[in-house]
Design an enzyme around this catalytic site. Structure first.
Site, short mmCIF file in Angstrom:
data_model
loop_
_atom_site.label_atom_id
_atom_site.label_comp_id
_atom_site.label_asym_id
_atom_site.label_seq_id
_atom_site.Cartn_x
_atom_site.Cartn_y
_atom_site.Cartn_z
N GLY A 48 0.80 -1.21 0.00
CA GLY A 48 0.00 0.00 0.00
C GLY A 48 0.83 1.26 0.00
N LYS A 49 1.97 1.22 -0.68
CA LYS A 49 2.89 2.37 -0.65
C LYS A 49 2.89 3.18 -1.94
CE LYS A 49 6.01 -0.05 2.54
NZ LYS A 49 7.37 -0.61 2.73
N VAL A 50 2.78 2.50 -3.09
CA VAL A 50 2.85 3.19 -4.38
C VAL A 50 1.74 2.71 -5.29
CG1 VAL A 50 5.36 3.50 -4.24
CG2 VAL A 50 4.43 1.51 -5.42
#
Length: 349
Positions: free
Chosen positions: A305-307
């Site tokens: 769920g970072k990029v």
């Protein structure tokens, strides 16, 4: 008894300085356009350059330059400074070595040198020459950097500082005492662009800061400390306020993970509406086959769920050979000319 330095031999080995590339002096747009029609790494670079230009064109996007490795010493130092000078980045996350041993070091008037030959490393040690692949640093000059960090630390109020705060003090020092105009640390101070080094003491700064604490402790005086938690909190705060963000990443390691983790940290703090990093480019030679987190692909980072998986590009290449093309292309397309300055550094004043 220590043998005296062979000063003539040392001068011979340190006779050719590294000249940092100037992206304003050549227009890479035609070659990048041509590479987009090719395959393999050429096409990857073309798409990565397009994504960086999308970041610059997006009026809502704050751009973070993320640096690991030794490209600053190898000739990209002025390139990064030019990106900052021209409002093409809004924040920096880097290794301590990139900021201290390379940029601040040259800001004090010192140089990096091309190795015309690579003699035995024991010989280099006897001459007080440090080696980064085919690049040399004069250890005696590096010790001047250590002592300057000590001087700065001794001048500060004894309290906790984030790396951003301390690097700002380094920039202020270079404004008053520096020998190089095109220093990233100096320009960041002047343009209110925050620089974070999550592993700051893993650099020449560490020696000066340790001596600061030891000297103060011996004298029974309080000393300054670096607050790594404040680093994470401050960078996450910028991410929350920025909303739309893009990452231009050189290498991997701690800086890459640190900036990406701000999304997760914001969620932990209750900001369920925080956006993943919308744009991401990573230039690296790291191999993903060993499962190392620092060499993970951007697609893998999406699982955390970072990029965003839609607007990302990995470029598997030595950054010093492709960053000049990407940066020159973006500089000459001129999308930076109408960007709003974020001045995230001023948000902490």
């Amino acid at each position: 008894m220590t043998e005296p330095l062979n000063t003539n031999r040392k001068a011979e080995l340190l006779s050719t300085t590294v000249e940092h590339i100037d992206i304003t002096k050549f227009d890479a747009r035609p070659i990048v356009d041509a590479m987009k029609k090719m395959s393999f790494t050429s096409r990857d670079l073309g798409r990565a350059t397009d994504i960086y230009n999308q970041m610059l064109a997006d009026p809502d996007c704050s751009i973070f330059l993320v640096i690991a490795g030794s490209t600053s010493a190898g000739g990209c130092m002025d390139l990064y400074a030019e990106l900052l000078r021209n409002n093409m980045i809004d924040g920096v996350v880097a290794t301590g070595a990139s900021i201290v041993d390379m940029d601040f070091f040259e800001g004090l008037g010192h140089k990096h040198y091309q190795a015309l030959e690579v003699p035995d490393d024991d010989t280099l040690r006897s001459l007080l020459i440090d080696r980064i692949y085919d690049t040399y640093i004069d250890e005696e000059q590096l010790q001047d950097c250590d002592h300057t960090i000590l001087e700065i630390a001794n001048s500060l109020e004894p309290r906790p500082y984030s790396s951003r705060e301390f690097i700002r003090e380094m920039g202020k020092y270079l404004v008053e005492n520096g020998k190089k105009e095109n220093s990233l640390v100096k320009l960041a101070y002047e343009h209110d662009v925050p620089i974070f080094c999550p592993a700051f003491v893993d650099s020449s700064a560490g020696f000066g800061l340790v001596k600061h604490q030891v000297d103060r402790a011996k004298a029974g005086k309080p000393y300054m400390v670096l607050d790594a938690i404040a680093d994470f909190r401050e960078l996450t705060d910028i991410k929350i306020k920025a909303g739309t963000t893009g990452l231009l990443m050189i290498g991997g390691g701690v800086p890459k993970n640190f900036i990406q983790d701000t999304v997760v940290c914001a969620e932990i703090l209750g900001h369920d509406d925080v956006q993943v990093h919308k744009y991401a480019v990573q230039i690296t030679v790291a191999d993903v086959r060993d499962g190392a987190c620092s060499s993970s692909t951007l697609q893998e980072a999406a699982s955390w769920g970072k990029v965003n998986t839609g607007i990302e590009q990995m470029v598997f290449a030595e950054a010093g050979s492709v960053m000049p093309l990407l940066a020159s292309d973006a500089y000459h397309r001129g999308l930076w000319k109408t960007r709003t300055k974020r001045r995230w550094g001023a948000s902490f004043d």
